[in-house]
Write an enzyme that holds these catalytic residues in place. Structure first.
Site, mmCIF file in Angstrom:
data_model
loop_
_atom_site.group_PDB
_atom_site.id
_atom_site.type_symbol
_atom_site.label_atom_id
_atom_site.label_comp_id
_atom_site.label_asym_id
_atom_site.label_seq_id
_atom_site.Cartn_x
_atom_site.Cartn_y
_atom_site.Cartn_z
ATOM 1 N N HIS A 123 8.741 -17.221 61.731
ATOM 2 C CA HIS A 123 9.967 -17.109 60.941
ATOM 3 C C HIS A 123 11.064 -17.985 61.525
ATOM 4 C CE1 HIS A 123 13.236 -14.867 58.791
ATOM 5 N NE2 HIS A 123 13.896 -15.152 59.902
ATOM 6 N N GLU A 124 11.225 -17.953 62.838
ATOM 7 C CA GLU A 124 12.289 -18.731 63.473
ATOM 8 C C GLU A 124 12.005 -20.234 63.398
ATOM 9 O OE1 GLU A 124 15.044 -17.387 64.215
ATOM 10 O OE2 GLU A 124 14.322 -15.347 63.910
ATOM 11 N N HIS A 127 12.918 -21.612 60.036
ATOM 12 C CA HIS A 127 14.338 -21.957 59.876
ATOM 13 C C HIS A 127 14.578 -23.423 60.250
ATOM 14 C CE1 HIS A 127 16.248 -18.254 58.733
ATOM 15 N NE2 HIS A 127 15.857 -17.592 59.800
ATOM 16 N N GLU A 188 16.976 -16.379 55.067
ATOM 17 C CA GLU A 188 16.106 -15.396 55.718
ATOM 18 C C GLU A 188 14.864 -15.120 54.874
ATOM 19 O OE1 GLU A 188 16.367 -14.332 58.686
ATOM 20 O OE2 GLU A 188 18.311 -15.211 59.096
#
Length: 266
Positions: A123-124, A127, A188
């Site tokens: 997920h990070e 980004h 997100e």
């Protein structure tokens, strides 16, 4: 005034980009500048925070992160990434432009398996690959520029009046709640979708992302603001979205395993 407004419109039109999921983006900041900012920020974080001396935790986190990095597109997989575990009880992790990844030791109490940790790191990293940092900076620049233009317009018609102050206050609230925060929630949600695919391409089990957010929900009860004023979706909504994305991710994991990607991090 017309010249300034026209210039802003030209800049906004020229700065259109597309995210990995096909969403239109506003990018006013170059990748090289964002990388410099990310590297500088990471250096500051390493100075301010305590780096974990637990070699086992560092090796474990590095193992998970490197498996994901190895499965990234070549332009990202071939970069030099730095992975640091910070001695911090909060369940948090982050990735910055410039190839920097930070994981708090507290996350390891919530992400109970390698695949759950991979869900967070994926997920990070998503980004970064989706240029969300550049988009957030660009949105702030655009919002601030818009406020300055509105201020000039207001001064032309009601210099020094109470109405002017009310107008600026209203625009400030509108820019924060009506523009910046919803885009952050979009970031997100997009990072959830894209990150799920990134972890699956590395051979991790995407189904465990569901359990991760259930764990996160339990760990953060009573500490979250309402979703309307939050940059993160509510865990319940997050889980529903992840369930929708699972079939594609599961197919990617099957392909990864068939290609020999079988992470064994401990």
């Amino acid at each position: 005034m017309k010249h300034m407004t026209g210039l802003i419109l030209v800049l906004l039109m020229a700065a259109c980009a597309t995210s990995p999921t096909g969403r239109n983006q506003l990018i006013l900041v170059g990748d090289e500048q964002m990388q410099e900012m990310g590297i500088s920020a990471f250096q500051q974080i390493k100075s301010d925070k305590k780096i974990s001396q637990n070699s086992q935790k560092q090796a474990y986190v590095t193992c998970v992160a490197e498996h994901i990095i190895a499965a990234l597109p070549d332009q990202w997989a071939n970069r030099q990434w730095e992975i640091v575990v910070f001695d911090d009880d909060t369940a948090n992790a982050f990735a910055l432009p410039g190839g920097k990844i930070g994981v708090h030791t507290g996350l390891l109490d919530v992400a109970e398996t390698p695949s759950q940790l991979a869900a967070v790191i994926g997920h990070e990293i998503a980004h970064v690959l989706a240029r969300h940092g550049a988009e957030r900076v660009s949105l702030q620049v655009a919002a601030q520029t818009g406020l300055q233009v509105a201020d000039i317009m207001a001064r032309q018609h009601m210099e020094g009046t109470t109405e002017q102050q009310i107008l600026m206050a209203g625009l400030g609230i509108g820019a924060q709640v009506g523009v910046l925060l919803p885009f952050s929630r979009a970031h997100e949600s997009e990072a959830d979708q894209y990150g799920l695919n990134l972890m699956a391409r590395a051979g991790f089990n995407p189904e465990e992302s569901i359990q991760l957010w259930k764990n996160m929900d339990r760990a953060s009860k009573g500490q979250r603001p309402p979703e309307f004023l939050s940059t993160h979706p509510e865990p319940e909504n997050r889980i529903l979205a992840l369930e929708k994305y699972l079939p594609e991710a599961q197919n990617l994991q099957r392909q990864a395993i068939a290609n020999g990607r079988r992470p064994n991090c401990r």
